[in-house]
Motif scaffolding. Structure first.
Motif, PDB file in Angstrom:
ATOM      1  N   ARG A  13       2.390  -4.303  21.641  1.00  0.00           N
ATOM      2  CA  ARG A  13       1.444  -3.902  20.725  1.00  0.00           C
ATOM      3  C   ARG A  13       0.417  -2.774  21.156  1.00  0.00           C
ATOM      4  NH1 ARG A  13      -1.565  -8.613  17.184  1.00  0.00           N
ATOM      5  NH2 ARG A  13      -2.618  -7.149  15.563  1.00  0.00           N
ATOM      6  N   LEU A  14       0.366  -2.605  22.424  1.00  0.00           N
ATOM      7  CA  LEU A  14      -0.582  -1.426  23.067  1.00  0.00           C
ATOM      8  C   LEU A  14       0.335  -0.121  22.606  1.00  0.00           C
ATOM      9  CD1 LEU A  14      -2.670  -0.203  24.612  1.00  0.00           C
ATOM     10  CD2 LEU A  14      -1.509  -0.926  26.767  1.00  0.00           C
ATOM     11  N   ARG A  15       1.678  -0.123  22.845  1.00  0.00           N
ATOM     12  CA  ARG A  15       2.604   1.038  22.516  1.00  0.00           C
ATOM     13  C   ARG A  15       2.354   1.388  20.935  1.00  0.00           C
ATOM     14  NH1 ARG A  15       5.206   1.901  27.282  1.00  0.00           N
ATOM     15  NH2 ARG A  15       5.529  -0.208  28.534  1.00  0.00           N
ATOM     16  N   MET A  16       2.174   0.350  20.306  1.00  0.00           N
ATOM     17  CA  MET A  16       2.094   0.514  18.659  1.00  0.00           C
ATOM     18  C   MET A  16       0.773   1.357  18.432  1.00  0.00           C
ATOM     19  SD  MET A  16       3.996  -0.017  16.049  1.00  0.00           S
ATOM     20  CE  MET A  16       5.204  -1.253  16.084  1.00  0.00           C
ATOM     21  N   ASP A  17      -0.389   0.820  19.313  1.00  0.00           N
ATOM     22  CA  ASP A  17      -1.747   1.364  18.911  1.00  0.00           C
ATOM     23  C   ASP A  17      -1.864   2.656  19.600  1.00  0.00           C
ATOM     24  OD1 ASP A  17      -3.064  -0.798  17.621  1.00  0.00           O
ATOM     25  OD2 ASP A  17      -3.196  -1.700  19.295  1.00  0.00           O
ATOM     26  N   ALA A  18      -0.854   2.936  20.567  1.00  0.00           N
ATOM     27  CA  ALA A  18      -0.924   4.488  21.113  1.00  0.00           C
ATOM     28  C   ALA A  18      -0.087   5.329  20.483  1.00  0.00           C
ATOM     29  CB  ALA A  18      -0.295   4.373  22.590  1.00  0.00           C
ATOM     30  N   SER A  19       0.723   4.930  19.174  1.00  0.00           N
ATOM     31  CA  SER A  19       1.573   6.070  18.705  1.00  0.00           C
ATOM     32  C   SER A  19       1.410   5.968  17.198  1.00  0.00           C
ATOM     33  CB  SER A  19       2.934   5.671  19.031  1.00  0.00           C
ATOM     34  OG  SER A  19       3.328   4.316  18.793  1.00  0.00           O
ATOM     35  N   ARG A  20       0.701   4.756  16.362  1.00  0.00           N
ATOM     36  CA  ARG A  20       0.429   4.864  15.154  1.00  0.00           C
ATOM     37  C   ARG A  20      -0.875   4.954  14.789  1.00  0.00           C
ATOM     38  NH1 ARG A  20       5.224   2.871  12.698  1.00  0.00           N
ATOM     39  NH2 ARG A  20       4.311   3.559  10.861  1.00  0.00           N
ATOM     40  N   LYS A  21      -1.270   5.359  13.609  1.00  0.00           N
ATOM     41  CA  LYS A  21      -2.486   5.591  13.142  1.00  0.00           C
ATOM     42  C   LYS A  21      -2.769   4.966  11.595  1.00  0.00           C
ATOM     43  CE  LYS A  21      -3.692   9.747  15.622  1.00  0.00           C
ATOM     44  NZ  LYS A  21      -4.628   9.075  16.570  1.00  0.00           N
ATOM     45  N   GLY A  22      -3.983   4.449  11.338  1.00  0.00           N
ATOM     46  CA  GLY A  22      -4.163   3.917  10.080  1.00  0.00           C
ATOM     47  C   GLY A  22      -4.488   2.324  10.047  1.00  0.00           C
ATOM     48  N   ASN A  23      -4.136   1.487   9.056  1.00  0.00           N
ATOM     49  CA  ASN A  23      -4.409   0.104   8.969  1.00  0.00           C
ATOM     50  C   ASN A  23      -2.980  -0.526   9.516  1.00  0.00           C
ATOM     51  OD1 ASN A  23      -4.576  -2.570   8.453  1.00  0.00           O
ATOM     52  ND2 ASN A  23      -6.091  -2.213   6.742  1.00  0.00           N
ATOM     53  N   LEU A  24      -2.683  -0.743  10.831  1.00  0.00           N
ATOM     54  CA  LEU A  24      -1.637  -1.248  11.403  1.00  0.00           C
ATOM     55  C   LEU A  24      -1.272  -2.577  11.098  1.00  0.00           C
ATOM     56  CD1 LEU A  24      -2.111   1.387  12.790  1.00  0.00           C
ATOM     57  CD2 LEU A  24      -1.257   0.281  14.947  1.00  0.00           C
ATOM     58  N   TYR A  25      -2.593  -3.396  10.625  1.00  0.00           N
ATOM     59  CA  TYR A  25      -2.003  -4.867  10.491  1.00  0.00           C
ATOM     60  C   TYR A  25      -3.038  -5.206   9.239  1.00  0.00           C
ATOM     61  CZ  TYR A  25      -1.154  -9.563  12.598  1.00  0.00           C
ATOM     62  OH  TYR A  25      -0.686 -10.746  12.958  1.00  0.00           O
ATOM     63  N   PRO A  26      -2.542  -4.945   8.234  1.00  0.00           N
ATOM     64  CA  PRO A  26      -3.344  -5.146   6.648  1.00  0.00           C
ATOM     65  C   PRO A  26      -3.144  -6.420   6.077  1.00  0.00           C
ATOM     66  CG  PRO A  26      -1.174  -3.959   6.254  1.00  0.00           C
ATOM     67  CD  PRO A  26      -1.239  -4.166   7.679  1.00  0.00           C
ATOM     68  N   THR A  27      -1.812  -7.192   6.217  1.00  0.00           N
ATOM     69  CA  THR A  27      -1.654  -8.319   5.602  1.00  0.00           C
ATOM     70  C   THR A  27      -2.690  -9.582   5.522  1.00  0.00           C
ATOM     71  OG1 THR A  27       0.131  -9.450   7.176  1.00  0.00           O
ATOM     72  CG2 THR A  27       0.622  -7.385   5.564  1.00  0.00           C
ATOM     73  N   HIS A  28      -3.118  -9.935   6.710  1.00  0.00           N
ATOM     74  CA  HIS A  28      -4.020 -11.057   6.930  1.00  0.00           C
ATOM     75  C   HIS A  28      -5.115 -10.808   5.566  1.00  0.00           C
ATOM     76  CE1 HIS A  28      -1.840 -12.775   9.871  1.00  0.00           C
ATOM     77  NE2 HIS A  28      -2.507 -12.448  10.955  1.00  0.00           N
ATOM     78  N   GLY A  29      -5.818  -9.798   5.592  1.00  0.00           N
ATOM     79  CA  GLY A  29      -6.921  -9.780   4.824  1.00  0.00           C
ATOM     80  C   GLY A  29      -6.405  -9.357   3.244  1.00  0.00           C
ATOM     81  N   LEU A  30      -5.175  -8.921   3.310  1.00  0.00           N
ATOM     82  CA  LEU A  30      -4.738  -8.456   2.002  1.00  0.00           C
ATOM     83  C   LEU A  30      -3.938  -9.405   1.097  1.00  0.00           C
ATOM     84  CD1 LEU A  30      -4.353  -6.000   0.029  1.00  0.00           C
ATOM     85  CD2 LEU A  30      -2.265  -5.217   1.369  1.00  0.00           C
ATOM     86  N   GLY A  31      -2.864 -10.175   1.935  1.00  0.00           N
ATOM     87  CA  GLY A  31      -2.225 -11.131   1.339  1.00  0.00           C
ATOM     88  C   GLY A  31      -2.895 -12.245   0.381  1.00  0.00           C
ATOM     89  N   PRO A  32      -4.138 -12.619   0.751  1.00  0.00           N
ATOM     90  CA  PRO A  32      -4.609 -13.752   0.008  1.00  0.00           C
ATOM     91  C   PRO A  32      -5.361 -13.191  -1.340  1.00  0.00           C
ATOM     92  CG  PRO A  32      -5.141 -14.074   2.091  1.00  0.00           C
ATOM     93  CD  PRO A  32      -4.522 -12.672   2.126  1.00  0.00           C
ATOM     94  N   VAL A  33      -6.075 -11.911  -1.209  1.00  0.00           N
ATOM     95  CA  VAL A  33      -6.697 -11.093  -2.358  1.00  0.00           C
ATOM     96  C   VAL A  33      -5.593 -10.903  -3.501  1.00  0.00           C
ATOM     97  CG1 VAL A  33      -8.887 -10.803  -1.105  1.00  0.00           C
ATOM     98  CG2 VAL A  33      -7.061  -8.944  -1.209  1.00  0.00           C
ATOM     99  N   CYS A  34      -4.491 -10.205  -2.956  1.00  0.00           N
ATOM    100  CA  CYS A  34      -3.313  -9.772  -3.787  1.00  0.00           C
ATOM    101  C   CYS A  34      -2.723 -11.088  -4.475  1.00  0.00           C
ATOM    102  CB  CYS A  34      -2.276  -9.306  -2.921  1.00  0.00           C
ATOM    103  SG  CYS A  34      -2.348  -7.613  -2.455  1.00  0.00           S
ATOM    104  N   GLN A  35      -2.998 -12.275  -4.054  1.00  0.00           N
ATOM    105  CA  GLN A  35      -2.456 -13.458  -4.866  1.00  0.00           C
ATOM    106  C   GLN A  35      -3.626 -13.866  -5.704  1.00  0.00           C
ATOM    107  OE1 GLN A  35      -1.668 -16.702  -2.057  1.00  0.00           O
ATOM    108  NE2 GLN A  35       0.672 -16.180  -1.912  1.00  0.00           N
ATOM    109  N   VAL A  36      -4.962 -13.542  -5.352  1.00  0.00           N
ATOM    110  CA  VAL A  36      -6.105 -13.961  -6.485  1.00  0.00           C
ATOM    111  C   VAL A  36      -5.827 -12.825  -7.684  1.00  0.00           C
ATOM    112  CG1 VAL A  36      -8.477 -13.685  -6.593  1.00  0.00           C
ATOM    113  CG2 VAL A  36      -7.696 -14.992  -4.646  1.00  0.00           C
TER     114      VAL A  36
END
Length: 475
Positions: A240-263
């Motif tokens: 996970r650290l290696r991912m944070d060291a090489s990618r940018k943006g919202n790397l982990y969107p789905t916990h907040g996004l999934g429920p509101v997309c269903q709504v």
């Protein structure tokens, strides 16, 4: 695009390198070669839906035979939860580390389950997918292995449950969609937050019209993981650290996004049109790496890496003119929050930073007594049926068990799953799309329609439980 395709094919080809997270190969274009295209930009125009997986009910499975791949932070808990669901036979557990696989097996000895262990070889997980006596593959490995493993499993005739995010590039999202449609095998992303109790309550309230027309929603993943990211123990090979060291943006969107997309019935009556993503600089990870490197040479490899910024804010506009805001911050010392705000023409709900609350006007939140009355009226059937049992089994307060129980119940009764491959692809795509936006001075970027237009007729998630619900819980 050729470079993007080669990157994806290279990643898919090394899937057998194991569940290590080492030597991450980013299946996306770098800021230097993105040009005006994001990865997978042109694929939408060429995609013709072969079969609509939204609303698809696979043939009933009286017993769901499950094989697990990955028993690190998330996988072992899933093995234990599944052992408490009737009609489940755990056939196999795979992990590169024998001690992890065997520890997971030991946790379920009392249940009578006796899975075979696959370990010690970076190709062993493929054998689980190839077994003819397995129906469902449950994947809980480092992110960059999710899509290659899910695709391999579906190509071997297996339904798939895959941890979040299901993909880390837009091309991988399309691979999931195309494979699921071609094989007619479910590919469900394990977005457990869709099964949290307040999120399910607000989903039912929205479905019953309590909030009126939903205008705006917000979600987030604000969770201080700084110490865990730099730990030598928590994430195998610091994937996970290696991912944070090489990618940018919202790397982990789905916990907040999934429920509101269903709504908001995204993919089922509305769709995302475009997004804009803005990131702050990194003010903590780089400094933390330098501090650790002064006393431990191991951390010198992370010094001066282009770490993801502290806060990312992504704003999405839908086809019907509604908006969604999603935030990501895994390094700041802030209280945990997924926000979960639902704003409509008649009312509002919000869960964080305080416990869930409801409002019908600008005067403020409803009283505890008024909230209790609404909770009694709008609590959905799944919570009434197995909510208390789920709390006893556990897993983030019970939502993990609700997710697993509901998935197995749908498979056993031949019902459509609550989350399909289009949800997995769309929610995951916000990761690489936000990255493109951040790398291109926060310009807007079009969100692919993974449903190929079927969002206009797809039915919303069924909350009635008019069918099924007969799967037992073994406490």
């Amino acid at each position: 695009m050729k470079n993007n395709r080669r990157a994806f094919l290279k990643l898919a080809g090394i899937a057998g390198l194991g569940m290590t997270g080492s030597g991450l190969i980013p299946a996306y274009a770098s800021p230097e070669d993105t040009g005006r295209f994001f990865p997978g930009h042109n694929l939408e125009k060429n995609h013709i839906q072969k079969f609509n997986m939204s609303g698809y009910a696979a043939p009933k499975l009286e017993t769901v035979r499950v094989g697990f791949i990955g028993t690190g932070n998330r996988g072992t808990g899933a093995v234990v939860r599944m052992s408490k669901i009737g009609g489940v036979e755990i056939k196999a557990i795979a992990d590169l580390r024998p001690e992890k696989a065997n520890a997971a097996k030991k946790r379920i000895e009392a249940s009578g389950q006796n899975p075979r262990i696959y370990s010690g070889n970076t190709e062993e997980w493929k054998k689980v997918c190839e077994r003819e006596d397995i129906d469902l593959i449950y994947i809980a490995t480092p992110w960059e292995l999710h899509t290659p493993m899910a695709v391999y499993a579906m190509n071997n005739g297996k339904h798939v449950c895959v941890e979040v995010p299901a993909a880390t590039s837009v091309e991988e999202c399309w691979q999931l969609v195309e494979t699921s449609e071609r094989t007619r095998k479910h590919c469900m992303m394990l977005e457990n937050c869709c099964y949290d109790f307040f999120e399910l309550l607000t989903l039912n309230m929205a479905r019953q019209g309590f909030f009126g027309e939903i205008v705006h929603a917000e979600g987030a993943y604000i969770h201080d993981l700084l110490e865990g990211d730099f730990s030598k123990e928590k994430y195998y090979n610091q994937w996970r650290l290696r991912m944070d060291a090489s990618r940018k943006g919202n790397l982990y969107p789905t916990h907040g996004l999934g429920p509101v997309c269903q709504v908001m019935n995204i993919n089922r009556g509305d769709k995302m049109d475009f997004l804009v993503s803005v990131s702050s600089n990194d003010f903590m990870m780089g400094e933390h790496a330098k501090m650790l490197a002064t006393t431990d040479d191991f951390y010198k490899q992370f010094v001066d890496k282009p770490f993801n910024g502290n806060m990312n804010t992504t704003t999405i506009r839908t086809n019907k003119g509604k908006t969604i805001m999603v935030q990501h911050d895994v390094t700041s010392p802030r209280p945990y929050s997924r926000i979960h705000l639902v704003s409509g023409t008649k009312g509002t709900a919000q869960k964080y930073p305080l416990p869930g609350r409801i409002s019908t006007g600008h005067e403020g939140w409803l009283s505890e007594e008024q909230f209790k009355a609404l909770e009694e009226k709008y609590t959905p059937p799944i919570i009434k049926k197995v909510g208390e049992l789920a709390k006893q089994v556990g897993g983030h307060g019970g939502m993990d068990f609700l997710m697993d129980w509901r998935t197995i119940d749908c498979l056993r009764n031949g019902l459509p799953l609550d989350q399909n491959v289009y949800d997995a692809a769309l929610w995951s795509s916000v990761f690489p799309l936000s990255e493109w936006s951040v790398n291109n001075r926060s310009n807007s970027v079009e969100v692919p329609d993974f449903t190929a237009g079927s969002w206009k007729k797809n039915e919303p998630v069924d909350l009635s439980m008019a069918k099924g619900g007969n799967t037992q819980v073994k406490i």
